[in-house]
Design a protein around this motif. Structure first.
Motif, mmCIF file in Angstrom:
data_model
loop_
_atom_site.group_PDB
_atom_site.id
_atom_site.type_symbol
_atom_site.label_atom_id
_atom_site.label_comp_id
_atom_site.label_asym_id
_atom_site.label_seq_id
_atom_site.Cartn_x
_atom_site.Cartn_y
_atom_site.Cartn_z
ATOM 1 N N GLN A 155 0.826 -1.208 0.000
ATOM 2 C CA GLN A 155 0.000 0.000 0.000
ATOM 3 C C GLN A 155 0.860 1.258 0.000
ATOM 4 O O GLN A 155 0.521 2.273 -0.607
ATOM 5 N N MET A 156 2.000 1.205 0.675
ATOM 6 C CA MET A 156 2.891 2.370 0.760
ATOM 7 C C MET A 156 3.594 2.663 -0.568
ATOM 8 O O MET A 156 3.732 3.827 -0.959
ATOM 9 N N ILE A 157 4.026 1.606 -1.250
ATOM 10 C CA ILE A 157 4.891 1.826 -2.413
ATOM 11 C C ILE A 157 4.153 1.776 -3.747
ATOM 12 O O ILE A 157 4.696 2.200 -4.763
ATOM 13 N N ALA A 158 2.921 1.273 -3.758
ATOM 14 C CA ALA A 158 2.182 1.176 -5.019
ATOM 15 C C ALA A 158 1.785 2.565 -5.502
ATOM 16 O O ALA A 158 1.542 3.483 -4.709
ATOM 17 N N ASP A 159 1.711 2.726 -6.809
ATOM 18 C CA ASP A 159 1.254 3.977 -7.402
ATOM 19 C C ASP A 159 -0.172 4.251 -6.939
ATOM 20 O O ASP A 159 -1.085 3.480 -7.233
ATOM 21 N N PRO A 160 -0.405 5.355 -6.190
ATOM 22 C CA PRO A 160 -1.742 5.583 -5.643
ATOM 23 C C PRO A 160 -2.823 5.764 -6.694
ATOM 24 O O PRO A 160 -4.010 5.620 -6.398
ATOM 25 N N GLU A 161 -2.429 6.070 -7.922
ATOM 26 C CA GLU A 161 -3.405 6.219 -8.998
ATOM 27 C C GLU A 161 -3.657 4.904 -9.735
ATOM 28 O O GLU A 161 -4.563 4.822 -10.564
ATOM 29 N N GLY A 162 -2.845 3.886 -9.437
ATOM 30 C CA GLY A 162 -2.966 2.619 -10.149
ATOM 31 C C GLY A 162 -4.060 1.725 -9.595
ATOM 32 O O GLY A 162 -4.562 1.917 -8.477
ATOM 33 N N ALA A 163 -4.404 0.714 -10.384
ATOM 34 C CA ALA A 163 -5.479 -0.205 -9.987
ATOM 35 C C ALA A 163 -5.085 -1.027 -8.762
ATOM 36 O O ALA A 163 -5.937 -1.336 -7.923
ATOM 37 N N LEU A 164 -3.795 -1.374 -8.648
ATOM 38 C CA LEU A 164 -3.361 -2.188 -7.517
ATOM 39 C C LEU A 164 -3.582 -1.455 -6.195
ATOM 40 O O LEU A 164 -4.128 -2.024 -5.243
ATOM 41 N N ALA A 165 -3.168 -0.201 -6.141
ATOM 42 C CA ALA A 165 -3.324 0.566 -4.897
ATOM 43 C C ALA A 165 -4.791 0.697 -4.514
ATOM 44 O O ALA A 165 -5.161 0.587 -3.338
ATOM 45 N N LYS A 166 -5.655 0.928 -5.495
ATOM 46 C CA LYS A 166 -7.081 1.100 -5.214
ATOM 47 C C LYS A 166 -7.743 -0.197 -4.785
ATOM 48 O O LYS A 166 -8.779 -0.183 -4.121
ATOM 49 N N ALA A 167 -7.145 -1.339 -5.165
ATOM 50 C CA ALA A 167 -7.699 -2.629 -4.767
ATOM 51 C C ALA A 167 -7.284 -3.031 -3.357
ATOM 52 O O ALA A 167 -7.877 -3.940 -2.775
ATOM 53 N N LEU A 168 -6.286 -2.358 -2.792
ATOM 54 C CA LEU A 168 -5.818 -2.670 -1.448
ATOM 55 C C LEU A 168 -6.712 -1.986 -0.407
ATOM 56 O O LEU A 168 -7.358 -0.976 -0.700
ATOM 57 N N PRO A 169 -6.752 -2.523 0.819
ATOM 58 C CA PRO A 169 -7.789 -2.080 1.766
ATOM 59 C C PRO A 169 -7.654 -0.661 2.291
ATOM 60 O O PRO A 169 -8.653 -0.077 2.714
ATOM 61 N N LEU A 170 -6.455 -0.086 2.278
ATOM 62 C CA LEU A 170 -6.285 1.222 2.903
ATOM 63 C C LEU A 170 -5.954 2.325 1.897
ATOM 64 O O LEU A 170 -5.290 3.296 2.226
ATOM 65 N N TRP A 171 -6.454 2.185 0.675
ATOM 66 C CA TRP A 171 -6.275 3.258 -0.300
ATOM 67 C C TRP A 171 -6.972 4.529 0.161
ATOM 68 O O TRP A 171 -6.539 5.644 -0.161
ATOM 69 N N SER A 172 -8.017 4.408 0.944
ATOM 70 C CA SER A 172 -8.746 5.584 1.439
ATOM 71 C C SER A 172 -7.839 6.516 2.233
ATOM 72 O O SER A 172 -8.108 7.726 2.306
ATOM 73 N N THR A 173 -6.768 5.990 2.833
ATOM 74 C CA THR A 173 -5.869 6.860 3.600
ATOM 75 C C THR A 173 -5.240 7.927 2.721
ATOM 76 O O THR A 173 -4.975 9.043 3.179
#
Length: 226
Positions: A155-173
């Motif tokens: 969650q920390m290192i994934a591109d926040p605009e990418g699909a992977l980050a949005k699929a992780l549980p704490l993208w809302s942070t």
């Protein structure tokens, strides 16, 4: 029943002092590591709180596995057992979040300080059922803790605009931190809360379904006739 289970969970967790100290201190390390960048420091703090609460939930549910089976045999419902433990974990998580909210208030000049409280509170409400779900999929503490750490690190290192980050549980942070720190519009708040609501609901439902299936009475095989 709920309050009894919650009280038992609090006492069990309180006995694990070393683990408790480590999960309390870890978010502080995340915060201090990025203290020179306000937005990242607050977001990493939220992720640290999320990992701490999810790990406590993992330990609590794994440690109570055999007790829950015995209680289910004598009539306790899986729903009551799950909700009681979650009640205790959310309470501990909100207390931890309140302490770190005070730290942010004392050390940072944030545009929307109340949104930092919202950020930390929603993180706790996701992390508690997330830890329960992981405990039911990976019933050993080491494997579960490593899985949670992998999720948070990604969650920390994934591109926040990418699909992977949005699929992780704490993208809302990411969205809620942006709303708290930067002069952005309410769309960040709306998107963050929408993601939080979906993830929290999915984690809660998955934890409940898994608990019901796991604690169903098992039929013993009939003895073979001589």
């Amino acid at each position: 029943m709920l309050w009894t289970i919650a009280g038992t969970s609090l006492r069990e967790t309180g006995r694990r002092r070393a683990a408790l100290i480590l999960v309390i201190v870890l978010p502080l390390a995340f915060y201090a590591a990025r203290s020179d960048m306000q937005g990242q420091a607050i977001r990493f703090l939220a992720l640290g709180v999320g990992w701490a609460v999810a790990t406590l939930a993992l330990f609590s549910h794994v440690g109570a596995r055999h007790l829950d089976r015995r209680l289910a045999v004598v009539g306790a419902s899986p729903t009551a057992l799950l909700l009681g433990r979650q009640l205790a974990l959310v309470g501990m998580g909100l207390a931890l979040a309140a302490g770190y909210f005070g730290l942010v208030a004392a050390t940072q000049d944030v545009n929307r300080l109340w949104a930092v409280g919202l950020l930390l509170g929603t993180t706790v409400l996701i992390a508690a059922p997330l830890g329960a779900v992981v405990s039911l999929v990976l019933p050993r503490e080491l494997e579960g803790a490593l899985a949670l750490l992998a999720v948070m690190a990604t969650q920390m290192i994934a591109d926040p605009e990418g699909a992977l980050a949005k699929a992780l549980p704490l993208w809302s942070t990411r969205e809620l931190t942006g709303y708290a720190v930067d002069p952005v519009g309410s769309d960040h708040l709306r998107d963050g809360l929408a993601h939080f609501a979906v993830v929290a609901l999915l984690c809660a439902c998955a934890a409940w379904i898994a608990a019901v299936v796991r604690l169903q009475p098992q039929k013993l095989p009939e003895p073979r006739s001589a």
